[in-house]
Design a protein around this motif. Sequence first.
Motif, PDB file in Angstrom:
ATOM      1  N   ARG A  42      -0.792  -1.193 -10.288  1.00 16.63           N
ATOM      2  CA  ARG A  42       0.012  -0.500  -9.280  1.00 16.63           C
ATOM      3  C   ARG A  42       1.144   0.328  -9.882  1.00 16.63           C
ATOM      4  O   ARG A  42       1.986   0.830  -9.143  1.00 16.63           O
ATOM      5  CB  ARG A  42       0.585  -1.523  -8.294  1.00 16.63           C
TER       6      ARG A  42
ATOM      7  N   VAL B  47      -3.222  -5.906   1.278  1.00 15.34           N
ATOM      8  CA  VAL B  47      -2.349  -4.790   0.904  1.00 15.34           C
ATOM      9  C   VAL B  47      -2.696  -3.594   1.778  1.00 15.34           C
ATOM     10  O   VAL B  47      -3.823  -3.465   2.260  1.00 15.34           O
ATOM     11  CB  VAL B  47      -2.472  -4.418  -0.592  1.00 15.34           C
TER      12      VAL B  47
ATOM     13  N   LEU C  76       4.780  -5.233  -5.948  1.00 12.74           N
ATOM     14  CA  LEU C  76       4.304  -5.147  -4.573  1.00 12.74           C
ATOM     15  C   LEU C  76       5.385  -5.632  -3.619  1.00 12.74           C
ATOM     16  O   LEU C  76       5.817  -6.785  -3.685  1.00 12.74           O
ATOM     17  CB  LEU C  76       3.043  -6.000  -4.406  1.00 12.74           C
TER      18      LEU C  76
END
Length: 262
Positions: free
Chosen positions: A129, A152, A239
């Motif tokens: 990510r 997600v 995240l």
Amino acid sequence: MPALLWGVAAVEDVVGPILARGHDVQLHLHTEWLELADAGHPLRRELGGATGRNIKDFTFEQQCALIDWARETLMSAGAAAPVAFRAGNYGASDTTLQALAHCGIGYDTSHTPGIAEGDCAIALGPEDRVPLRHQGVTEVPIGCIATVGGGVRHAQITALSAREMVRALRHARDAGKPCFTMVSHSFELVNRRRGKVNRIVRSRFERLCGAIARMKGVRTGTYAADPPGVVALDPAETLAPADAVAETLRIAEQLASNTLYG
């Protein structure tokens, strides 16, 4: 690729206003247009008549030809030589990244950790990510946030509320992420069938822009002048955690948007 049908002027009409407002133009390529082009077009002939929904559907040599043709067309429309790329439908593969490296384009942003069953076939996972080196280019993933239940969700103007996007930016800043990439399309701001502005999505976009302007430690950047840097971070820190209240409010907002604007 619309230039296959309507000439470079069709692309100039898009590029000109963007440059006039001081923004950056990079390369985005939807290969579906090939099926609409005349079979005698030089690019169609160079590809041996091959067509495909995504650039990943072509061989390495064909992908290089597509990238070279699209780059020259974009530059003919007034843009500077592109340094970054995103595949139409996110439909890239590792071969695409190799072709980009061969063609001298150093950044790609087709990897979408927040879309599990999409068209992207780059050999990276949902835990990737942050920008990283892969297949000779710097891969810059599309941003995403955690959702209730362990999933997600990708960072697109129509997929996240303003509250969720602002929260994701703050989390990225505090986690030391060098960038957070969001996606939008101009057509998302209107209902084309009804010819009506989607006031909910427009308000979401305006609130996001205002929040970025006020947020300390965050700035917008361009690939030409301020490209993202590679960084190593613990995936768990990259995240933004789920927010049940924000998610519930977004679902209600989406329902209202779909009801009012279709």
